[in-house]
Write an enzyme that holds these catalytic residues in place. Structure first.
Site, PDB file in Angstrom:
ATOM      1  N   SER A 131      37.190  14.650  27.824  1.00 25.40           N
ATOM      2  CA  SER A 131      37.814  13.582  26.798  1.00 25.40           C
ATOM      3  C   SER A 131      38.941  14.549  25.977  1.00 25.40           C
ATOM      4  O   SER A 131      38.453  15.689  25.305  1.00 25.40           O
ATOM      5  CB  SER A 131      36.561  13.363  25.991  1.00 25.40           C
ATOM      6  N   HIS A 152      39.645  11.362  30.373  1.00 23.55           N
ATOM      7  CA  HIS A 152      39.039  10.467  29.405  1.00 23.55           C
ATOM      8  C   HIS A 152      39.827  10.488  28.083  1.00 23.55           C
ATOM      9  O   HIS A 152      39.979  11.279  27.426  1.00 23.55           O
ATOM     10  CB  HIS A 152      37.441  10.870  28.930  1.00 23.55           C
ATOM     11  N   ASP A 180      40.309   8.493  24.356  1.00 25.76           N
ATOM     12  CA  ASP A 180      39.654   8.126  23.385  1.00 25.76           C
ATOM     13  C   ASP A 180      40.485   7.132  22.223  1.00 25.76           C
ATOM     14  O   ASP A 180      41.153   7.825  21.551  1.00 25.76           O
ATOM     15  CB  ASP A 180      38.639   8.794  22.689  1.00 25.76           C
ATOM     16  N   MET A 202      40.872   4.907  19.250  1.00 20.66           N
ATOM     17  CA  MET A 202      39.891   4.387  18.005  1.00 20.66           C
ATOM     18  C   MET A 202      40.870   3.817  17.020  1.00 20.66           C
ATOM     19  O   MET A 202      42.018   4.361  16.860  1.00 20.66           O
ATOM     20  CB  MET A 202      39.307   5.655  17.344  1.00 20.66           C
ATOM     21  N   HIS A 258      39.207   4.492  27.080  1.00 18.03           N
ATOM     22  CA  HIS A 258      37.993   4.107  26.456  1.00 18.03           C
ATOM     23  C   HIS A 258      38.557   3.367  25.114  1.00 18.03           C
ATOM     24  O   HIS A 258      38.690   4.311  24.080  1.00 18.03           O
ATOM     25  CB  HIS A 258      36.952   5.396  26.097  1.00 18.03           C
ATOM     26  N   MET A 302      37.958   1.871  21.761  1.00 20.18           N
ATOM     27  CA  MET A 302      37.164   1.557  20.640  1.00 20.18           C
ATOM     28  C   MET A 302      37.893   0.920  19.539  1.00 20.18           C
ATOM     29  O   MET A 302      38.135   1.504  18.502  1.00 20.18           O
ATOM     30  CB  MET A 302      36.491   2.789  20.171  1.00 20.18           C
ATOM     31  N   MET A 318      27.156   4.525  26.182  1.00 23.20           N
ATOM     32  CA  MET A 318      27.216   5.463  24.993  1.00 23.20           C
ATOM     33  C   MET A 318      26.057   6.307  24.575  1.00 23.20           C
ATOM     34  O   MET A 318      25.217   5.433  24.479  1.00 23.20           O
ATOM     35  CB  MET A 318      27.855   4.649  24.015  1.00 23.20           C
ATOM     36  N   ASP A 363      28.726   8.880  27.838  1.00 29.42           N
ATOM     37  CA  ASP A 363      29.551   9.327  26.939  1.00 29.42           C
ATOM     38  C   ASP A 363      29.241  10.026  25.761  1.00 29.42           C
ATOM     39  O   ASP A 363      28.387   8.894  24.947  1.00 29.42           O
ATOM     40  CB  ASP A 363      30.964   8.556  26.836  1.00 29.42           C
ATOM     41  N   GLY A 400      33.822  16.331  25.951  1.00 32.54           N
ATOM     42  CA  GLY A 400      34.986  16.632  25.145  1.00 32.54           C
ATOM     43  C   GLY A 400      34.568  18.244  24.590  1.00 32.54           C
ATOM     44  O   GLY A 400      35.338  19.022  25.195  1.00 32.54           O
TER      45      GLY A 400
HETATM   46  C1  DX5 Z   1      32.944   9.448  20.938  1.00 28.79           C
HETATM   47  C2  DX5 Z   1      33.925   9.344  22.182  1.00 28.79           C
HETATM   48  C3  DX5 Z   1      33.761  10.429  23.318  1.00 28.79           C
HETATM   49  C4  DX5 Z   1      33.632  11.820  22.629  1.00 28.79           C
HETATM   50  C5  DX5 Z   1      32.875  12.813  23.272  1.00 28.79           C
HETATM   51  O1  DX5 Z   1      33.184   8.419  20.219  1.00 28.79           O
HETATM   52  O2  DX5 Z   1      34.015   8.259  22.819  1.00 28.79           O
HETATM   53  O3  DX5 Z   1      34.454  10.417  24.409  1.00 28.79           O
HETATM   54  O4  DX5 Z   1      35.108  12.366  22.650  1.00 28.79           O
HETATM   55  O5  DX5 Z   1      32.991  14.116  22.696  1.00 28.79           O
HETATM   56  P1  DX5 Z   1      31.772  15.034  22.868  1.00 28.79           P
HETATM   57  O6  DX5 Z   1      31.538  15.488  24.370  1.00 28.79           O
HETATM   58  O7  DX5 Z   1      32.064  16.287  22.009  1.00 28.79           O
HETATM   59  O8  DX5 Z   1      30.481  14.514  22.501  1.00 28.79           O
HETATM   60 ZN    ZN Z   2      34.793   8.000  24.878  1.00 26.38          ZN
END
Ligand code: DX5
Ligand code: ZN
Length: 228
Positions: A11, A36, A38, A40, A69, A71, A140, A178, A200
């Site tokens: 990520s 990946h 993210d 948001m 992804h 969100m 998740m 994830d 990540g």
């Molecule tokens: C959380 C994200 C993840 C996040 C994972 O909302 O969707 O993809 O970046 O990060 P780690 O691996 O550090 O939990």
């Molecule tokens: Zn994610």
């Protein structure tokens, strides 16, 4: 049991954004399978990250599949833009999609693979009616919004039930997990049934990405050999 080779999806949320192209080149050379991304919106989740222009910029510097992804509260409004930007997968949260079937069709009409994701508190039953159309199911294992959170152990059982659903229905969907995945819980996540591990902080906070990705692969292989 699931014996498909496990994919590793770093990520970029945990990457150095000021040096994103370098980070992506390094992670691709290190053997990542997916990138990946993210997205948001500060509304569905309490954080703001990136939008279509960054996806478009990433598409130009890597040949890795872009696993995007979303969100965001109103994914339908942005699916065309993310598709044009070069997303390979667009994954939407069921919590944001009152017309999930329509949203999945919209993703596919744009020539993109459709992913469906569930928050930790959302029941798998919401998947049953649409599983046949899914290319990816994302479970998740943290509440979305931030990297670096702790894996929620109750999710192991949910991963196993999602694997059962995929097998039972003959779905071709990849099962991705994830949030909070580290080298020391990767084997357990794979044993529960995951095909794709998102990580990540566990990757980008290390100095040698290739070694870290290799350690994830060894953990995954070990999980398979135990279950075979
Ligand atoms: C959380 C994200 C993840 C996040 C994972 O909302 O969707 O993809 O970046 O990060 P780690 O691996 O550090 O939990
Ligand atoms: Zn994610």
């Amino acid at each position: 049991m699931n014996a498909r080779p496990v994919k590793i999806a770093p990520s970029i949320l945990a990457a150095d954004f000021a040096r994103l192209a370098d980070e992506v080149a390094k992670i691709e050379a290190a053997g990542a399978d997916f990138l990946h991304v993210d997205v948001m919106d500060g509304h569905f989740v309490p954080n703001l990250t990136i939008g279509p222009p960054i996806v478009e910029a990433l598409r130009k510097v890597t040949s890795l599949p872009l696993d995007v992804h979303l969100m965001i509260t109103n994914p339908d409004a942005f699916i065309p833009e993310f598709a044009d930007a070069g997303a390979t997968y667009l994954t939407v949260h069921t919590e944001t999609c009152p017309h999930l079937h329509r949203t999945i069709q919209l993703i596919k009409e744009h020539g993109v693979k459709a992913g469906i994701t569930l928050n930790p508190a959302t029941s798998l039953t919401t998947l049953e009616e649409v599983i046949a159309d899914a290319d990816l199911v994302l479970i998740m294992s943290v509440n979305p919004g931030f990297g670096g959170q702790k894996f929620i152990p109750a999710v192991y059982d949910k991963i196993a039930r999602a694997r059962d659903l995929i097998t039972r229905t003959g779905s071709r969907a990849l099962l991705e997990v994830d949030g909070g995945i580290k080298i020391d819980n990767a084997a357990e996540v794979v044993k529960a049934g995951a095909d794709v591990l998102v990580a990540g902080s566990a990757i980008f906070n290390t100095s040698n990405y290739a070694e870290t990705i290799q350690a994830f692969r060894s953990a995954a292989t070990q999980a398979h050999s135990v279950s075979l």
